[in-house]
Design an enzyme around this catalytic site. Structure first.
Site, PDB file in Angstrom:
ATOM      1  N   GLU A 179       0.811  -1.220   0.000  1.00 26.61           N
ATOM      2  CA  GLU A 179       0.000   0.000   0.000  1.00 26.61           C
ATOM      3  C   GLU A 179       0.843   1.268   0.000  1.00 26.61           C
ATOM      4  O   GLU A 179       0.337   2.350   0.309  1.00 26.61           O
ATOM      5  CB  GLU A 179      -0.965   0.010   1.196  1.00 26.61           C
TER       6      GLU A 179
ATOM      7  N   HIS B 132      -2.569   2.279   8.207  1.00 26.51           N
ATOM      8  CA  HIS B 132      -3.571   1.559   7.416  1.00 26.51           C
ATOM      9  C   HIS B 132      -3.822   0.192   8.055  1.00 26.51           C
ATOM     10  O   HIS B 132      -2.875  -0.554   8.313  1.00 26.51           O
ATOM     11  CB  HIS B 132      -3.094   1.389   5.971  1.00 26.51           C
TER      12      HIS B 132
ATOM     13  N   HIS C 116      -6.862  -3.281   8.888  1.00 25.75           N
ATOM     14  CA  HIS C 116      -8.024  -4.059   8.451  1.00 25.75           C
ATOM     15  C   HIS C 116      -8.864  -4.414   9.686  1.00 25.75           C
ATOM     16  O   HIS C 116      -9.012  -5.596  10.009  1.00 25.75           O
ATOM     17  CB  HIS C 116      -7.584  -5.352   7.752  1.00 25.75           C
TER      18      HIS C 116
ATOM     19  N   TYR D 117     -19.772  12.345  19.681  1.00 27.86           N
ATOM     20  CA  TYR D 117     -19.091  13.606  19.363  1.00 27.86           C
ATOM     21  C   TYR D 117     -17.622  13.430  18.972  1.00 27.86           C
ATOM     22  O   TYR D 117     -17.024  14.318  18.363  1.00 27.86           O
ATOM     23  CB  TYR D 117     -19.240  14.606  20.509  1.00 27.86           C
TER      24      TYR D 117
ATOM     25  N   HIS E 138     -12.435  -3.495   2.450  1.00 27.09           N
ATOM     26  CA  HIS E 138     -10.983  -3.535   2.646  1.00 27.09           C
ATOM     27  C   HIS E 138     -10.579  -3.186   4.079  1.00 27.09           C
ATOM     28  O   HIS E 138     -10.105  -4.061   4.797  1.00 27.09           O
ATOM     29  CB  HIS E 138     -10.338  -2.578   1.630  1.00 27.09           C
TER      30      HIS E 138
ATOM     31  N   TYR F 253      -8.279  22.891  23.186  1.00 26.69           N
ATOM     32  CA  TYR F 253      -7.519  22.234  24.243  1.00 26.69           C
ATOM     33  C   TYR F 253      -6.036  22.546  24.115  1.00 26.69           C
ATOM     34  O   TYR F 253      -5.281  22.392  25.065  1.00 26.69           O
ATOM     35  CB  TYR F 253      -7.697  20.712  24.191  1.00 26.69           C
TER      36      TYR F 253
HETATM   37 ZN   LIG Z   1      -5.048  -3.126   3.262  1.00 24.60          ZN
END
Ligand SMILES: [Zn+2]
Length: 220
Positions: free
Chosen positions: A77, A95, A97, A116, A157, A210
């Site tokens: 990726e 990234h 899954h 929120y 995905h 904050y």
């Molecule tokens: Zn992936």
């Protein structure tokens, strides 16, 4: 070692990603940007055996920048990570899954404002249309769906988040998965009530007030 700190942070967060159930086996990947270089997980290496020296370092075009790992294949990726860096001010990309975000990807076009804390991700999180993993099409679709957000859900995905640094990007992945789980739990029992956009805007302003990174705040 080139980008030693960034590489060590990648290893540490890969192990956390596994322990926090944000991904399965060797899937998922993490990167940290330092200037015009990116430290990124290698492809298909078990997180238990990943060392800082085994983390790839590439330039912004994806070419190996460290002779020591030039023969190691970077995460499949990588195009998505590089697209996020080109399209945002990200310092790190995560990234994963995860089960509930991926569940949401099968059912919705957008994770609605069930709590929120969606404000910490920039608002309701969009689902990017499906494209084959590792392709430039998926990279582009992810960045488009991330407009104004720090997170995206990828259809059939998984999910991707970014932040100014890796702890923040990682915390956003945890929040996203929790929010998706909350939506799923509520949807099993009925129709979730949602917060209006103006309340999400109000909370986003409060979180900015904050004076800390959203990943560090502890809202009441
Ligand atoms: Zn992936």
């Amino acid at each position: 070692m080139l980008l030693r700190e960034a590489r060590e942070a990648v290893v540490e967060h890969c192990l956390r990603m596994r322990d926090d159930d944000l991904t399965v086996a060797t899937s998922g990947n993490i990167s940290v940007r330092v200037g015009d270089l990116v430290a990124v997980t290698p492809s298909g290496v078990a997180y238990e055996s990943l060392t800082a020296a085994g983390v790839c370092v590439v330039d912004m075009d994806g070419h190996p920048a460290d002779a020591a790992t030039a023969g190691v294949v970077a995460s499949s990726e990588l195009p998505m990570h590089l697209a996020v860096y080109r399209g945002t001010d990200a310092g790190a990309v995560v990234h994963t899954h995860p089960l509930y975000a991926t569940t949401v990807s099968l059912l919705l076009d957008e994770l609605p404002a069930v709590h929120y804390m969606v404000a910490a991700l920039g608002g309701p999180v969009r689902v990017a249309p499906y494209a084959t993993y590792g392709t430039s099409e998926l990279a582009e679709a992810s960045v488009v769906a991330m407009a104004g957000r720090t997170a995206v859900i990828l259809r059939n995905h998984g999910a991707t988040t970014y932040g100014p640094d890796l702890p923040t990007a990682y915390t956003r992945s945890l929040y996203l998965e929790w929010l998706c789980r909350l939506w799923h739990q509520a949807s099993l029992a009925g129709t979730p009530r949602l917060l209006p956009p103006e309340e999400i805007d109000r909370v986003a302003a409060l979180l900015r007030g904050y004076g800390q990174r959203p990943g560090e705040v502890t809202p009441g």
